[in-house]
Design a protein around this motif. Structure first.
Motif: not given
Length: 334
Positions: A179-182, A95-100, A84-92
């Motif tokens: 951190l892709a704020g807003g 980190h998804a590719l790392l897991a895959i 489960y990737v739960a890091t800030p948006h701009n790291y998704h």
């Protein structure tokens, strides 16, 4: 006479148990793991952070069996079934590719990425690896949205009104542009997703924005026309509290979803003749709803499926395409 259908959502406690690896130790990771522990038989098996100290501290909080001081060590654990990737948006994306790449199935916190290109890249890698991959858009997995999914075709929705506004203190990470704020990624995901769910892909989108005091985008007003002819009027804000309700309207029926519309709760259906039908489920925040998506994922994995029909990756990619358009119109930086 219209009768409210029954939710078809299975009991989350009957889903096969997976060993979850939690990548990230922030607020949403704590809410997700709490929901799993309270409402399912899923195992919070391992956690990963950028330091061993942080991993162990979070691991104690969520009763994880293992704690890793790097994300690489977490995804390399052969006993972890899904990340489960739960890091800030701009790291998704990263980190998804790392897991895959480690051969892990993956559930990525919403939005799945911060651009259409990133979302498509995640989908491509998941397909090539033959692993399950889904955006954690938990709202559509709630029992009330299963009831709404059965109603929407009969209502023939031609208008969606939805907003989501909250006040955050200036030190919150949602104001951090690094951190892709807003509001767009954190909160705009909800009204945009349900509007596209009910109206189809937008054939036109117009957005207007206003800055927060520190200059990051603070609120958005979005008008869209769906491919089936309906229209959406949407709003999201990080500078003020708003009703956070949603309305699905057709010629003969109107559904008003209580606020917060994206959480467990109720709605009222009113017919043109004045008949009122009420749906209720216990109101709850994230800890009372995030587990439904996890249970659905577990059921898909049990039968070898690599995608969810409720939130297919194609829908997540289209959402990011619309968000790309909004960012370009309003001037929100990449």
């Amino acid at each position: 006479m219209l009768i409210l259908p029954t939710a078809r959502t299975p009991d989350p406690r009957t889903a096969p148990s997976l060993r979850w690896g939690i990548l990230g130790t922030g607020w949403i990771a704590e809410k997700f793991t709490t929901a799993l522990r309270r409402n399912t038989t899923q195992r919070v098996y391992a956690v990963g952070s950028r330091s061993q100290e942080s991993a162990e501290r979070f691991g104690r909080t969520v009763a994880a069996e293992r704690a890793y001081g790097s994300y690489e060590a977490l995804v390399a654990d052969p006993d972890v079934d899904i990340i489960y990737v739960a890091t800030p948006h701009n790291y998704h994306h990263e980190h998804a590719l790392l897991a895959i790449a480690a051969g892990k199935h993956v559930l990525v916190e919403k939005p799945i990425a911060v651009s259409e290109a990133e979302a498509q890249d995640i989908a491509n890698h998941a397909a090539a690896a033959g692993v399950f991959c889904m955006e954690a858009f938990w709202t559509l997995f709630l029992p009330k949205y299963d009831v709404l999914a059965q109603l929407v075709p009969d209502i023939e929705v031609d208008a969606v009104l939805a907003d989501m506004g909250e006040h955050f203190t200036p030190d919150h990470r949602i104001f951090d542009p690094a951190l892709a704020g807003g509001p767009l990624f954190d909160m705009g995901t909800y009204p945009l997703s349900i509007a596209m769910w009910a109206l189809g892909d937008p054939i036109s989108v117009t957005a207007y924005g206003a800055p927060a005091p520190n200059g990051v985008n603070g609120q958005l007003a979005i008008a869209m026309q769906g491919e089936r002819g309906g229209v959406g009027a949407l709003h999201t804000s990080i500078v003020g509290e708003t009703p956070t309700t949603a309305t699905f309207a057709g010629l003969n029926h109107t559904v008003v979803v209580d606020g917060p519309f994206y959480q467990p709760g109720g709605f009222t259906l009113t017919t043109r003749s004045g008949e009122r039908l009420r749906y209720d489920e216990p109101k709850a925040a994230h800890e009372g709803g995030l587990h439904f998506q996890a249970a659905a994922v577990a059921r898909h994995l049990a039968v070898g499926e690599t995608a969810s029909p409720i939130r297919p990756l194609a829908d997540s990619i289209r959402l990011l395409r619309v968000m790309d358009t909004i960012r370009a119109q309003v001037g929100i930086p990449d």
